[in-house]
Design an enzyme around this catalytic site. Structure first.
Site, PDB file in Angstrom:
ATOM      1  N   TRP A 122      37.934 -57.046 122.897  1.00  0.00           N
ATOM      2  CA  TRP A 122      37.186 -58.274 123.814  1.00  0.00           C
ATOM      3  C   TRP A 122      36.386 -57.622 124.833  1.00  0.00           C
ATOM      4  O   TRP A 122      36.095 -56.128 124.890  1.00  0.00           O
ATOM      5  CB  TRP A 122      38.408 -59.105 124.610  1.00  0.00           C
ATOM      6  N   ASP A 123      35.913 -58.445 125.671  1.00  0.00           N
ATOM      7  CA  ASP A 123      34.653 -57.820 126.636  1.00  0.00           C
ATOM      8  C   ASP A 123      35.405 -56.858 127.836  1.00  0.00           C
ATOM      9  O   ASP A 123      34.755 -56.699 128.670  1.00  0.00           O
ATOM     10  CB  ASP A 123      33.667 -58.819 126.815  1.00  0.00           C
ATOM     11  N   TRP A 124      36.785 -57.244 127.870  1.00  0.00           N
ATOM     12  CA  TRP A 124      37.478 -56.343 128.777  1.00  0.00           C
ATOM     13  C   TRP A 124      38.578 -55.236 128.269  1.00  0.00           C
ATOM     14  O   TRP A 124      39.448 -54.763 128.805  1.00  0.00           O
ATOM     15  CB  TRP A 124      38.146 -57.154 129.955  1.00  0.00           C
ATOM     16  N   ASN A 388      40.773 -71.753 124.287  1.00  0.00           N
ATOM     17  CA  ASN A 388      39.984 -71.267 125.425  1.00  0.00           C
ATOM     18  C   ASN A 388      38.404 -71.262 124.740  1.00  0.00           C
ATOM     19  O   ASN A 388      38.009 -70.499 123.801  1.00  0.00           O
ATOM     20  CB  ASN A 388      40.236 -69.901 125.665  1.00  0.00           C
ATOM     21  N   GLU A 389      37.730 -72.313 125.422  1.00  0.00           N
ATOM     22  CA  GLU A 389      36.331 -72.122 125.227  1.00  0.00           C
ATOM     23  C   GLU A 389      35.836 -72.927 123.765  1.00  0.00           C
ATOM     24  O   GLU A 389      34.494 -72.514 123.440  1.00  0.00           O
ATOM     25  CB  GLU A 389      35.458 -70.891 125.646  1.00  0.00           C
ATOM     26  N   GLU A 486      37.780 -70.795 135.518  1.00  0.00           N
ATOM     27  CA  GLU A 486      37.275 -69.440 135.312  1.00  0.00           C
ATOM     28  C   GLU A 486      35.998 -68.997 135.842  1.00  0.00           C
ATOM     29  O   GLU A 486      34.938 -69.898 135.893  1.00  0.00           O
ATOM     30  CB  GLU A 486      37.021 -69.230 133.608  1.00  0.00           C
TER      31      GLU A 486
END
Length: 811
Positions: A122-124, A388-389, A486
């Site tokens: 993921w981006d983190w 989510n999204e 968020e």
């Protein structure tokens, strides 16, 4: 280097002796609470079945296969290969995205496997596509009947002013004819005892009992953190069936109601979007939760307790369990019940489109009904959210779907989240609201066929907002939304956290290590650009000092950005401006970290508090004065979460950067701070204020303010910068010193300064614990800070580990 592990297939096996005489039992099940993810399960070389969903519970009848000595095997397929194969076999239409962005160094086609979505990167977070047995495995043997799920849901009947409980039990009945018996429910503290005659039919089925709570008993409701107690009652449910086999179930029952209020607002188009708990509107303050580790077996009760307690200690009352991770373990929700953290619970679908073929939907239906049954007794869960999204992904065409094909994906979307997930949630749980996505326009999305034109519309529902190009100190860039679920900015974790996973050649902002661990495109540069707006970048000739200074500044910048944004959301709760406002929730992205890397988190991997988390303690305080500037005017609002009004004094103090003595002090007495609202309490043009204060200028002075009442009752002291700190005039390098002493289980740090010091930060390296305050503006000679250790330490250890930093120590 370790990628090969996830591309290989692995088999887990063991031999075990059966601890009972198999012949005496009608039904013997081998139960897996969680298998991650694609496996074939064999007992004594007989295939019992297969698993393909990490979030499902699997039960296999082994009565005919089990022997005295057994050999059990779980043969796993690589999740990566399986996902790729599923994608290849999906001939109908492509299901984007195929792969994550290259910067994430992840694996492809995660949307084709019912597995923790972020385990493919993921981006983190890293790409560690695990395979293994991630929850309990056990053998259950029974002759008559067996209780599989047990849940308690409270309801309040307004006109009768009475609570009742819906007690649901799901059984597996072995015998070929019905079993009758008695069920007694007893809650001694509420003088409530009821006995029911029941009949269990053969096979799997449920019985629902309605238990009326004694009207003369005073029921204490469960309240979120900061709004009241989290009272729970012990309840015993006894099943006495004619077969002579008795089951006793001991549980905790909590009483609370939740409504998601979406109704017209006077003076505004659109609808409100806020939560009422026990009939009271509650401003939601908190953050977003991601998995606490890439390897779930490392996530112990203590890990969860530390992270959740840190959320409560920072005045949070809610967390959103984000839809790209896992449905958390039972202990997670137990702790939230105990400490009053409300949970916005996503289903595990995130930032992708998903297939809707028959097998996939069946697997998802089983997953959803299992998870809802498992979790619905928890008062902490206040909302189910479908994904989510993904509404936003279709509305904003993230995956460049040609216009003629949109219909296919919209149909898939409605099939998955509405016709399957929502349908199951509504049939299993009538006690709490459901939204199909986040962000969403709520009822407006429903009206538009579950997919709104613009899910980010500030007049409806919730929004996600990220902007790394604007000045984050400027509140006008933020959306005046109904609910901010968020938003965030990145920072680096502290040096002591990075040091554990790196070597000296990695300790620079542009090292391969620093680039490798940054999974968000351009993230490291974005942090620098945001810092540069208001601070001077580090220039030390010593590369390690320069790296540490950089880390410090990223944390200062992140904390200051999210402070500005969150305070904006809090002061927007009671007003409508140009049709926008009535903001009733602020959940920043994100609470915790999954590894040691730059990310949006406020708690580092291991639980150490970043500066943002210390700031959150203040910007989420139950009572807070907040300032902002508009057209040259300084406005101060009082923000209160208290249930009653307070008469207080607003103290405004102006300091010159060059002196610890205030330039001027203003006390405005008799300020009425309204309960649960945000109201203007002070307004003055900045030029008038500066003139009154002996010709201060924007660059030479700083404004601080707090609300004070009787008996030491007061808000945190807040501040407002009149200019960027890189332009501040009169700021001088200070001598900071600290003395440490022990008091009972805590340690007292007495700090002294010779000049005003912004962003004073205490760091004790790897010693586990937290301070009472950190990253603060020091405007007095002396300040006392308490250290709460999480493990045994000593004055000597703390003294030798302590680093004190303030803004002017960055060179």
């Amino acid at each position: 280097m370790y990628r090969w592990i996830s591309l290989d297939n692995w088999t887990y096996s063991r031999t075990f002796k059966t601890p009972f005489d198999v012949r005496k039992w009608q039904k013997v099940n081998l139960v897996f609470e969680g298998v991650d993810t694609v496996a074939q399960i064999l007992l004594n070389n007989v295939t019992l079945g297969r698993t393909d969903n990490m979030f499902n519970r699997y039960s296999f009848d082994i009565a005919r296969v089990i022997q005295e000595v057994n050999f059990v095997e779980v043969r796993f397929l690589s999740a990566v290969s399986y996902a790729a194969e599923q994608s290849r076999c999906h001939k109908a239409h492509s299901i984007p995205p195929a792969c994550p962005p290259p910067v994430q160094q992840g694996e492809c086609h995660v949307n084709f496997i019912r597995k923790e979505q972020c385990s493919f990167s993921w981006d983190w977070g890293p790409s560690f596509p695990t395979q293994g047995i991630w929850k309990d495995v056990r053998i259950e043997a029974y002759n008559h009947y067996h209780l599989i799920y047990f849940s308690i849901t409270p309801f309040f009947v307004k006109n009768a002013q009475q609570w009742y409980l819906e007690v649901e039990s799901i059984f597996d009945v072995v015998s070929s004819k019905p079993i009758a018996g008695l069920v007694t429910v007893n809650i001694p503290k509420l003088q409530t005892q009821q006995t029911f005659n029941v009949k269990l039919q053969p096979g799997e089925g449920s019985i629902v009992l309605l238990v009326n709570i004694n009207k003369s008993a005073a029921v204490e409701a469960w309240w979120p953190n900061g709004h009241g107690k989290q009272t729970g009652y012990n309840m015993t449910t006894t099943f006495m069936m004619e077969a002579g086999c008795q089951i006793e179930k001991v549980s905790k029952v909590y009483f609370r109601t939740v409504e998601l209020v979406q109704e017209p607002i006077p003076g505004s188009p659109g609808l409100s979007f806020y939560f009422r708990i026990n009939g009271r509107p509650i401003f939601i303050k908190g953050s977003n939760w991601i998995p606490a580790d890439s390897f779930q077996d490392r996530v112990t009760y203590d890990t969860l307790r530390l992270l959740l307690k840190s959320a409560a200690d920072a005045n949070m009352n809610a967390l959103r369990v984000w839809g790209g991770g896992v449905y958390e373990q039972d202990e997670f929700y137990d702790i939230c019940d105990e400490i009053g953290i409300m949970i916005w619970q996503d289903f595990m679908f995130a930032c992708a489109l998903y297939p809707t073929n028959q097998n996939y939907l069946e697997s998802v239906r089983a997953e959803v009904s299992h998870q809802v049954r498992r979790l619905k007794s928890h008062p902490s869960i206040i909302l189910w959210s479908g994904n989510n999204e993904n509404e936003a992904a279709i509305a904003g065409n993230w995956f460049s779907i040609p216009a003629p094909d949109r219909g296919v994906y919209i149909k898939d979307y409605v099939t998955l989240y509405v016709k399957n997930i929502r349908e199951i949630v509504l049939s299993e749980d009538k006690s709490r609201p459901f939204v199909a996505s986040s962000p969403t326009n709520g009822l407006e999305s429903v009206k538009e066929g579950w997919l709104s034109q613009d899910p980010y519309d500030t007049h409806y529902g919730d929004t996600h907002f990220y902007d790394y190009n604007s000045d984050c100190w400027n509140w006008t860039v933020y959306p005046r939304t109904r609910f901010a679920s968020e938003y965030g900015f990145q920072s680096w974790p502290s040096f002591s956290t990075i040091e554990k996973v790196s070597s000296p050649e990695d300790w620079s902002y542009t090292s391969n290590f620093s680039l490798h661990r940054q999974h968000h495109e351009g993230g490291n540069i974005q942090m620098l650009q945001e810092i540069e707006r208001h601070f001077k970048l580090p220039q030390s000739p010593d590369p390690v000092k320069k790296f540490k200074d950089m880390i410090y500044l990223t944390q200062v910048m992140q904390a200051q950005c999210i402070k500005t944004e969150t305070e904006f959301y809090r002061f927007s709760q009671s007003e409508i401006i140009n049709g926008e406002g009535h903001t009733m929730g602020a959940l920043y992205w994100q609470l915790n970290d999954i590894w040691q890397a730059p990310s949006w988190a406020s708690l580092e991997y291991g639980g150490k508090w970043k500066l943002l988390h210390y700031f959150a303690q203040n910007f989420f305080a139950p009572l807070l004065p907040v300032a902002y500037e508009d057209k040259g005017m300084l406005h101060i609002y009082s923000v209160s979460d208290f249930h009653e009004d307070h008469k207080l004094t607003l103290r405004v103090v102006v300091h010159a950067w060059s002196s610890l003595e205030p330039v001027c002090i203003l006390a405005k007495e008799g300020v009425t701070v309204k309960a649960q609202s945000a109201l203007p309490i002070y307004k003055e043009s900045i030029s008038d204020l500066l003139e009154r204060c002996r010709n201060c200028t924007r660059k030479s002075c700083i404004v601080t303010f707090c609300l004070v009442g009787e008996d030491g009752f007061q808000s945190p002291t807040n501040y407002y910068f009149l200019s960027s700190l890189k332009d501040a005039v009169g700021l001088e390098k200070t001598q900071l010193s600290a003395s440490v002493s022990q008091q009972d289980d805590t340690y007292i740090f007495v700090l002294q300064t010779t000049a005003i010091a912004p962003f004073v930060t205490l760091d004790v390296g790897s010693i586990k614990g937290r301070f009472s305050d950190n990253g603060f503006l020091m405007t007095e000679k002396k300040k006392v800070v308490v250290f709460y250790p999480w493990e045994p330490t000593s004055v000597e250890e703390l003294e030798s580990s302590l680093t004190l930093t303030s803004l002017l120590d960055v060179v």
